[in-house]
Design a protein around this motif. Structure first.
Motif, PDB file in Angstrom:
ATOM      1  N   ARG A 137      18.697  -5.627  14.089  1.00 12.91           N
ATOM      2  CA  ARG A 137      19.824  -5.156  13.271  1.00 12.91           C
ATOM      3  C   ARG A 137      20.598  -4.086  14.029  1.00 12.91           C
ATOM      4  N   THR A 147      23.617  -1.310  13.370  1.00 12.53           N
ATOM      5  CA  THR A 147      24.347  -0.589  12.329  1.00 12.53           C
ATOM      6  C   THR A 147      25.404   0.277  12.989  1.00 12.53           C
ATOM      7  N   VAL A 150      27.988  -0.387   8.303  1.00 14.46           N
ATOM      8  CA  VAL A 150      28.056  -1.842   8.315  1.00 14.46           C
ATOM      9  C   VAL A 150      26.913  -2.336   9.195  1.00 14.46           C
ATOM     10  N   HIS A 151      26.169  -3.337   8.713  1.00 16.54           N
ATOM     11  CA  HIS A 151      25.024  -3.889   9.435  1.00 16.54           C
ATOM     12  C   HIS A 151      25.308  -5.332   9.819  1.00 16.54           C
ATOM     13  N   ARG A 152      24.761  -5.737  10.948  1.00 17.61           N
ATOM     14  CA  ARG A 152      24.734  -7.145  11.341  1.00 17.61           C
ATOM     15  C   ARG A 152      23.358  -7.411  11.931  1.00 17.61           C
ATOM     16  N   GLU A 153      22.755  -8.539  11.551  1.00 16.23           N
ATOM     17  CA  GLU A 153      21.444  -8.929  12.060  1.00 16.23           C
ATOM     18  C   GLU A 153      21.537 -10.278  12.755  1.00 16.23           C
ATOM     19  N   ALA A 154      20.652 -10.469  13.716  1.00 13.13           N
ATOM     20  CA  ALA A 154      20.582 -11.753  14.408  1.00 13.13           C
ATOM     21  C   ALA A 154      19.163 -11.934  14.932  1.00 13.13           C
ATOM     22  N   ALA A 158      23.683  -9.960  17.576  1.00  8.39           N
ATOM     23  CA  ALA A 158      24.075  -9.065  16.485  1.00  8.39           C
ATOM     24  C   ALA A 158      25.403  -8.387  16.829  1.00  8.39           C
ATOM     25  N   CYS A 159      25.579  -8.003  18.088  1.00  6.07           N
ATOM     26  CA  CYS A 159      26.859  -7.423  18.518  1.00  6.07           C
ATOM     27  C   CYS A 159      27.979  -8.450  18.383  1.00  6.07           C
ATOM     28  N   ARG A 186      28.178 -10.711  16.235  1.00  2.00           N
ATOM     29  CA  ARG A 186      28.515 -10.843  14.810  1.00  2.00           C
ATOM     30  C   ARG A 186      29.497  -9.779  14.347  1.00  2.00           C
ATOM     31  N   PHE A 187      29.642  -8.720  15.128  1.00  2.00           N
ATOM     32  CA  PHE A 187      30.708  -7.749  14.895  1.00  2.00           C
ATOM     33  C   PHE A 187      32.002  -8.201  15.580  1.00  2.00           C
TER      34      PHE A 187
END
Length: 130
Positions: A73, A75, A83-87, A113-114, A116-117
């Motif tokens: 994750r 953040t 804001v969070h993104r997980e992968a 995850a990066c 996803r941003f």
């Protein structure tokens, strides 16, 4: 002062200098899902555009088929909240390319995850657009 989420969204989707991305046809990239931006470039860019970001390993899963999957994750903190993104990233425990398959899976998960941003996302679709 922390940037707003809107600023971060624009900043993180800005195309990177060509020197920050790995060559398209490098031998170590065996899958289109492999990271195309080294983790250290992603780390540096996050620190520049999103100071105070943090990352954490959420889970490490070993399978009976000899693979390890890491859930990561990222953040980022903006003036209007977090804001969070997980992968997930997966590596084979028997792949001779990796000294440490868990680290390889973590790197893949972090880079995804990066992405996803929006960070370097265009590089993952480069083959489809060329």
């Amino acid at each position: 002062m922390e940037p707003s989420s809107a600023f971060l969204a624009r900043a993180l989707t800005t195309p990177l200098p060509a020197s920050a991305a790995l060559p398209r046809r490098r031998p170590a990239r065996v899958s289109v899902s492999d990271p195309v931006i080294p983790w250290y470039h992603a780390n540096r860019m996050l620190s520049f555009y999103a100071p105070g970001w943090c990352g954490e390993v959420r889970d490490v899963i070993y399978t009976d088929s000899g693979k390890v999957t890491v859930i990561y994750r990222v953040t980022v903190r903006g003036t209007d909240g977090e804001v969070h993104r997980e992968a997930a990233g997966t590596a084979s425990l028997s792949d001779a390319r990796f000294d440490d398959p868990v680290s390889a899976a973590e790197e893949a998960a972090f880079c995804k995850a990066c992405a996803r941003f929006g960070f370097g996302l265009y590089l993952y679709h480069e083959d489809e657009t060329s």
